[in-house]
Design a protein around this motif. Structure first.
Motif, PDB file in Angstrom:
ATOM      1  N   UNK A 174       0.952  -1.060   0.058  1.00 12.97           N
ATOM      2  CA  UNK A 174      -0.004  -0.110  -0.325  1.00 12.97           C
ATOM      3  C   UNK A 174       0.482   1.664  -0.232  1.00 12.97           C
ATOM      4  N   UNK A 175       2.106   0.854   0.596  1.00  8.68           N
ATOM      5  CA  UNK A 175       2.750   2.694   0.459  1.00  8.68           C
ATOM      6  C   UNK A 175       4.189   2.167  -0.316  1.00  8.68           C
ATOM      7  N   UNK A 176       4.894   3.615  -1.327  1.00  8.01           N
ATOM      8  CA  UNK A 176       6.341   3.740  -1.245  1.00  8.01           C
ATOM      9  C   UNK A 176       7.339   2.925  -0.710  1.00  8.01           C
ATOM     10  N   UNK A 177       8.672   2.220  -1.254  1.00  8.31           N
ATOM     11  CA  UNK A 177       9.343   2.947  -0.236  1.00  8.31           C
ATOM     12  C   UNK A 177      10.603   3.520   0.107  1.00  8.31           C
ATOM     13  N   UNK A 178       9.934   4.167  -1.212  1.00 13.46           N
ATOM     14  CA  UNK A 178      11.019   5.396  -0.875  1.00 13.46           C
ATOM     15  C   UNK A 178      10.736   6.769  -0.283  1.00 13.46           C
ATOM     16  N   UNK A 179       9.388   6.652   0.186  1.00 14.91           N
ATOM     17  CA  UNK A 179       8.530   7.547   0.954  1.00 14.91           C
ATOM     18  C   UNK A 179       8.580   6.931   2.528  1.00 14.91           C
ATOM     19  N   UNK A 180       8.138   8.094   3.318  1.00 16.04           N
ATOM     20  CA  UNK A 180       7.683   8.323   4.741  1.00 16.04           C
ATOM     21  C   UNK A 180       7.056   9.857   4.940  1.00 16.04           C
ATOM     22  N   UNK A 181       5.878   9.032   5.983  1.00 13.37           N
ATOM     23  CA  UNK A 181       5.515  10.645   6.767  1.00 13.37           C
ATOM     24  C   UNK A 181       5.823  10.559   8.555  1.00 13.37           C
ATOM     25  N   UNK A 182       7.264  11.677   8.523  1.00 17.36           N
ATOM     26  CA  UNK A 182       7.289  11.685  10.083  1.00 17.36           C
ATOM     27  C   UNK A 182       6.110  12.403  11.111  1.00 17.36           C
ATOM     28  N   UNK A 183       5.625  12.132  12.055  1.00 20.26           N
ATOM     29  CA  UNK A 183       3.946  11.914  12.202  1.00 20.26           C
ATOM     30  C   UNK A 183       4.274  12.982  12.940  1.00 20.26           C
ATOM     31  N   UNK A 184       3.800  14.266  13.219  1.00 20.69           N
ATOM     32  CA  UNK A 184       4.098  14.949  14.615  1.00 20.69           C
ATOM     33  C   UNK A 184       3.303  14.685  15.741  1.00 20.69           C
ATOM     34  N   UNK A 185       4.124  14.832  17.490  1.00 20.88           N
ATOM     35  CA  UNK A 185       3.544  14.274  18.550  1.00 20.88           C
ATOM     36  C   UNK A 185       1.777  14.736  18.747  1.00 20.88           C
ATOM     37  N   UNK A 186       0.718  14.353  18.697  1.00 20.97           N
ATOM     38  CA  UNK A 186      -0.766  15.047  19.134  1.00 20.97           C
ATOM     39  C   UNK A 186      -0.687  15.892  19.595  1.00 20.97           C
ATOM     40  N   UNK A 187      -1.748  17.356  19.193  1.00 19.35           N
ATOM     41  CA  UNK A 187      -0.823  18.272  19.703  1.00 19.35           C
ATOM     42  C   UNK A 187      -1.818  18.341  21.359  1.00 19.35           C
TER      43      UNK A 187
END
Ligand SMILES: CC(C)(CNC(=O)c1ccc(Oc2ccccc2)cc1)c1ccc2c(N)nc(N)nc2n1
Length: 327
Positions: A301-314
């Protein structure tokens, strides 16, 4: 006014309104006062009512929204709209970088982008004209929301070149528009939207485009799914090409030579996210060279060449009870 003069005036108004709209919505740099834009839009509406044969499908007057739909049609994404793997700390970023370099070699550079907290859409253009816009849905089947997306001023109805292209991006509602919309809903005794993302999604789910037209939605494009003929080697080059065509791209997108610069970019935005006029929920990191993206490929379901860094919930303090909820 005779047919001949009307034809000339309609073409003149169309070109003026396209130029004014591009400067106002895409460049955030208005050329004329809003009143002048509205006056010319109104003149074009009247001329198209008086001379219906002069109205074109990509006339700027579609921005005000046409008649309500009964339902949204389903759309099959020939190229799937994929999701992103997540990273939650620096170690996850270093692990991603190591995996990438093991598979694609040590000479890897990245492009970093803000992850806009909105909803993903796909825009299709034929011969440079906007022909269809769709929601992501489940990644392979979405909904046709073309009529609503035509009302988003920063989505070009006609590109600078007559190309066939499909692009993807994030539709969002700016923070100020969200606050004004909720204030109006509060005055009307209506339920409020919890956040700008829900407000944007709720606006695009309206069957009446005239409602969407009033919601001040905006967009940043971040990916070319398919394009004829362009010779593009890097992701950063793809973003530059979209900008040349007249698409709105995010000005904070940055080329990062390595993992250290990626970490610096992430840290710089953790502190500055509240200065932005729209909400973001993280940073997206992409391998920049397209041939290395191809070497890396995809999981289900997702590319191996990208990633999302998620900010901690505000941390948001509720006004009623004063207790702190992490949302
Ligand atoms: C990287 C990608 C997942 C888009 N790319 C794709 O969806 C995609 C889809 C098929 C592709 O190639 C295929 C073609 C045919 C079959 C399978 C894959 C390549 C990319 C993505 C997803 C969400 C993003 C987001 N919220 N913000 C930003 N800034 N960038 C984002 N980027």
């Amino acid at each position: 006014m005779n047919q001949n003069d009307a034809t000339k005036r309609v073409e003149e108004l169309r070109q003026l309104l396209e130029k004014y709209g591009y400067h106002y919505y895409v460049l955030d740099d208005p050329l004329v006062p809003d009143a002048e834009y509205d006056e010319k839009m109104q003149e074009l509406i009247w001329l198209e009512e008086e001379f219906p044969e002069l109205k074109q499908s990509d006339s700027p007057t579609v921005r005000i929204g046409g008649k309500p739909l009964d339902a949204f049609e389903k759309v099959q994404h020939t190229i799937p709209m994929m999701s992103l793997g997540n990273a939650f700390n620096e170690q996850d970023i270093y692990d991603f970088d190591r995996r990438v370099r093991q598979a694609a070699g040590d000479d890897v550079q990245y492009t970093c982008e803000l992850k806009i907290d909105g909803l993903a859409v796909s825009l299709t253009y034929e011969n440079g004209r906007f022909v269809r816009g769709a929601t992501r849905g489940d990644g392979t089947t979405g909904e046709d929301i073309t009529k609503n997306l035509q009302t988003v001023g920063s989505i070009p109805l006609r590109l600078s070149q007559p190309v066939d292209i499909e692009v993807r991006g994030e539709v969002f509602m700016p923070k100020r528009s969200f606050e004004k919309l909720n204030a109006a809903k509060e005055d009307a005794g209506e339920a409020l939207f919890a956040n700008p993302r829900n407000a944007a999604a709720g606006s695009l789910r309206q069957l009446d485009p005239k409602v969407a037209a009033k919601r001040n939605l905006d967009i940043f494009l971040y990916s070319i799914a398919d394009v004829d003929g362009a010779d593009i080697q890097t992701h950063y080059g793809a973003i530059s090409y979209m900008k040349e065509l007249g698409f709105k791209t995010n000005p904070n997108t940055q080329h990062c030579p390595g993992a250290e610069e990626v970490i610096e970019y992430i840290n710089s935005w953790i502190d500055r996210r509240n200065d932005l006029s729209y909400e973001i929920d993280g940073i997206v990191i992409k391998v920049d060279r397209l041939h290395q993206q191809e070497e890396l490929g995809f999981t289900a379901k997702s590319p191996r060449w990208a990633i999302a860094y998620k900010f901690p919930a505000e941390e948001k303090v509720t006004t009623l009870t004063g207790i702190t909820l992490s949302v």
